[in-house]
Motif scaffolding. Structure first.
Motif, PDB file in Angstrom:
ATOM      1  N   THR A 180      -3.490   0.306  -2.982  1.00  0.00           N
ATOM      2  CA  THR A 180      -2.665  -0.896  -2.849  1.00  0.00           C
ATOM      3  C   THR A 180      -2.309  -1.424  -4.236  1.00  0.00           C
ATOM      4  O   THR A 180      -3.162  -1.467  -5.130  1.00  0.00           O
ATOM      5  CB  THR A 180      -3.415  -1.968  -2.038  1.00  0.00           C
ATOM      6  OG1 THR A 180      -3.708  -1.438  -0.740  1.00  0.00           O
ATOM      7  CG2 THR A 180      -2.586  -3.233  -1.888  1.00  0.00           C
ATOM      8  N   HIS A 195      -9.774   0.130   4.406  1.00  0.00           N
ATOM      9  CA  HIS A 195      -9.159  -1.114   3.951  1.00  0.00           C
ATOM     10  C   HIS A 195      -9.839  -2.343   4.539  1.00  0.00           C
ATOM     11  O   HIS A 195      -9.564  -3.462   4.101  1.00  0.00           O
ATOM     12  CB  HIS A 195      -7.674  -1.115   4.301  1.00  0.00           C
ATOM     13  CG  HIS A 195      -6.851  -0.189   3.463  1.00  0.00           C
ATOM     14  ND1 HIS A 195      -6.189  -0.581   2.338  1.00  0.00           N
ATOM     15  CD2 HIS A 195      -6.599   1.142   3.594  1.00  0.00           C
ATOM     16  CE1 HIS A 195      -5.553   0.446   1.802  1.00  0.00           C
ATOM     17  NE2 HIS A 195      -5.782   1.502   2.549  1.00  0.00           N
ATOM     18  N   THR A 215       0.844  -1.194   0.000  1.00  0.00           N
ATOM     19  CA  THR A 215       0.000   0.000   0.000  1.00  0.00           C
ATOM     20  C   THR A 215       0.876   1.241   0.000  1.00  0.00           C
ATOM     21  O   THR A 215       1.807   1.358   0.800  1.00  0.00           O
ATOM     22  CB  THR A 215      -0.930   0.007   1.226  1.00  0.00           C
ATOM     23  OG1 THR A 215      -1.741  -1.174   1.188  1.00  0.00           O
ATOM     24  CG2 THR A 215      -1.817   1.234   1.227  1.00  0.00           C
TER      25      THR A 215
END
Length: 642
Positions: free
Chosen positions: A443, A486, A436
């Motif tokens: 990412t 995320h 990332t």
């Protein structure tokens, strides 16, 4: 025009890619992954080096490269100089290992207590620290005399050679310091340490103690000797290092079809365990599956250890699944779950994500150390429409049941590959490094190649049959820059770059999405086979390659912006000597030093210890070629790349 381009489905796919993801052609990319200015490229003003293919390494003008560590250099105190022909296993355990790969620079702070890695990391010290380096595998035909070629080294090895090779694999922790004369090893440091194929380790997480991990030597299934196939890795903000176990199957010998348990036979076969493998098991019987059929299940994990505590015991994290790990890299935001991304480095394998059960608290050092021991592993599905899902690998959900041979969560994690396939994850073109970018919170997945992908297997995420060039995907979690989620089970994705020559005659070898003529990329700016990746302080991407020699030039490092009008436009920064690949690019916190690992120099047909292709880096007729770590810096002490 090729048959593939005449295929209506192929034309439809390329049209979809062109309108959705062709940053280099239309500059229309997903929101938040690019910027209007060109600030990143302004930090990449180095004079580009040319493609070449010779016996030296290459760096830009006004840069220096210190040969910091070589195979055989002393890590701990020893009374003798390095003589490969006189090397013993005991000596090798005190020396830097073979085929260096992943690198982690871990700063050392003044007066910080041993074991408090968070305090050391927060110091940001860029001139004094620990260099933590993987050693992926050995090559006895280049390490020892008496082998005719690489094939002859697969059989007939001696017990002495096997013991030396086991000591040369694994990992090294070395204290280093920068002075007026460059970077140097600190001899006699209490931090200096070797982790090898015989180092005692704990097994933790859901698979620990499971009967499939129990052996004659360890009926508890919770302790194991050693690690092997250590490729890439990762770092944690609490000061530990993660090292991957990738090509572990090659260390085992035997015929999987002779295993009584059909499930284990299938399992061992999937990782390439064969009677044709190296015969290490003749000398260390646990590496013979006919003797210890469960021993392979104790490898293929991520290993975590504390470099700041030389007496600590490494531990294998079964929560992160078992496959051919390239590495796992972390996203840690205060008050949120830790997210780790990784890939399974094999053709038609998967991209994975782990989400911790607990949350990251920067001021709770001990609690953070348990974050990777509990959580959920996911595999990625990349849809044709440019969206995607993370599919949880949880026992009892969907096909992960007794009907399909899963009897508990340990089975799911031990057979993570099969679980991901049953869930419908997308088979990829050898997922290697997955990291990332802290600058834009997106990412990036390095996909090295896949010679076995057929025409009817191409999809939007893997758009080339018999992919010899590789490509890079960009995963965009929901949210905006710096505040992306995320942990969300959905994401968007797009092509970032297709490896290849923009001027190639064959369409399937032509680079795209960044390697376009309107970017004015030089003749030396294109590359193939992206492998490892790192990001500098400005968010520029630095890609290391593995396979460019097939196209007539060395492997090396290419740097490029991830934002602005020159997004995904590479510049060539570093080149390897022939036969080598570059691994583990790692910057110091201030960006003034870049460490790289040059692996398997002089690897070539008929290149042997007595008659190697070349003798880099020593160029000494008394020395064979030696895998080495280099420290690269500007002569005026400014940031690397600027």
């Amino acid at each position: 025009m090729s048959d593939q381009l005449n295929n209506p489905e192929r034309r439809k796919l390329l049209k979809t890619l062109g309108t959705m993801t062709a940053a280099g052609v239309t500059n229309t990319v997903l929101p938040g992954c690019t910027a209007e200015n060109n600030a990143q490229r302004e930090n990449l003003t180095f004079k580009e080096i040319p493609h070449s293919l010779d016996f030296q390494h290459h760096i830009p003008e006004d840069y220096s490269a210190d040969i910091l560590l070589r195979w055989g250099d002393p890590v701990q105190e020893t009374d003798s100089d390095f003589h490969p022909e006189k090397l013993s296993a005991t000596e090798q355990q005190k020396r830097f290992g073979y085929n260096n790969d992943f690198i982690a620079f871990m700063p050392l702070a003044k007066n910080a207590p041993s074991g408090r890695g968070d305090l050391h990391l927060n110091s940001g010290n860029s001139s004094h620290g620990l260099l933590c380096v993987n050693h992926e595998y050995t090559q006895p035909h280049l390490m020892f005399p008496g082998y005719n070629d690489a094939y002859s080294a697969t059989r007939g090895v001696s017990a002495e050679h096997v013991a030396i090779e086991q000591a040369a694999c694994g990992h090294s922790i070395v204290e280093i310091k920068q002075g007026k004369d460059g970077w140097r090893l600190v001899p006699g440091s209490p931090y200096n340490r070797r982790i090898t194929m015989t180092t005692a380790m704990n097994i933790i997480g859901p698979a620990a103690g499971n009967k499939r991990l129990q052996t004659t030597a360890d009926p508890s299934g919770t302790q194991v000797l050693g690690t092997v196939g250590n490729c890439a890795g990762g770092k944690t903000p609490w000061g530990t290092v993660l090292i991957a176990e990738e090509g572990f199957g090659g260390a085992f010998q035997g015929n999987p079809q002779q295993i009584n348990d059909p499930r284990e036979a299938r399992n061992h076969h999937s990782f390439g365990i064969s009677q044709k493998n190296r015969n290490l098991g003749d000398y260390d019987r646990r590496f013979d599956i006919q003797v210890e059929p469960n021993e392979p299940n104790r490898f293929g994990w991520m290993v975590e250890y504390d470099p700041y505590d030389p007496h600590s015991r490494p531990r294998k994290l079964t929560t992160l699944g078992r496959f051919e790990h390239e590495g796992f890299t972390l996203v840690c935001k205060p008050g949120q779950a830790v997210v780790a991304y990784g890939g399974d480095d094999d053709e038609h394998q998967f991209v994975y994500r782990f989400v911790s059960r607990g949350t990251y608290q920067p001021d709770k050092y001990q609690a953070n150390r348990e974050l990777l021991s509990e959580g959920t592993l996911y595999a990625a599905r990349f849809n044709e429409s440019g969206d995607g899902q993370w599919l949880p690998l949880i026992y009892g959900q969907g096909p992960l049941s007794e009907k399909n041979g899963f009897y508990n969560q340990a089975d799911v994690l031990i057979d993570a590959r099969r679980a991901a396939a049953l869930l419908g994850a997308t088979p990829m073109d050898r997922p290697e490094d997955v990291e990332t970018n802290p600058h834009n919170d997106c990412t990036y997945v390095m996909l090295t190649k896949n010679k076995n992908r057929q025409k009817d297997e191409i999809d939007a995420a893997n758009p080339r049959a018999k992919n010899s060039m590789g490509h890079v995907l960009e995963i965009v979690p929901p949210g905006i820059n710096g505040k992306r989620d995320h942990t969300s089970d959905s994401f968007r994705w797009q092509q970032f770059l297709l490896g290849g020559n923009p001027n190639a005659e064959h369409p399937e070898e032509r680079g795209a999405y960044g390697q376009q003529s309107n970017y004015n990329i030089s003749a030396h700016g294109w590359f193939a086979n992206p492998d490892n990746v790192a990001f500098d302080r400005h968010g520029n991407m630095w890609i290391a390659t593995d396979g460019c020699e097939r196209f007539g030039f060395h492997d090396g490092l290419w740097a490029m912006a991830t934002e602005g009008p020159l997004r995904a436009a590479p510049k060539h920064f570093f080149g390897c000597p022939r036969g080598a690949e570059v691994c583990g690019p790692e910057f110091t916190p201030d960006g003034t030093t870049l460490f790289v690992a040059v692996q398997h120099p002089a690897e070539a047909r008929n290149s042997t210890y007595e008659n190697p292709l070349h003798r880099w880096p020593d160029n000494d007729p008394r020395m064979p070629p030696r895998p080495s770590v280099l420290a690269i810096y500007r002569n005026d002490d400014k940031e690397v790349g600027s």
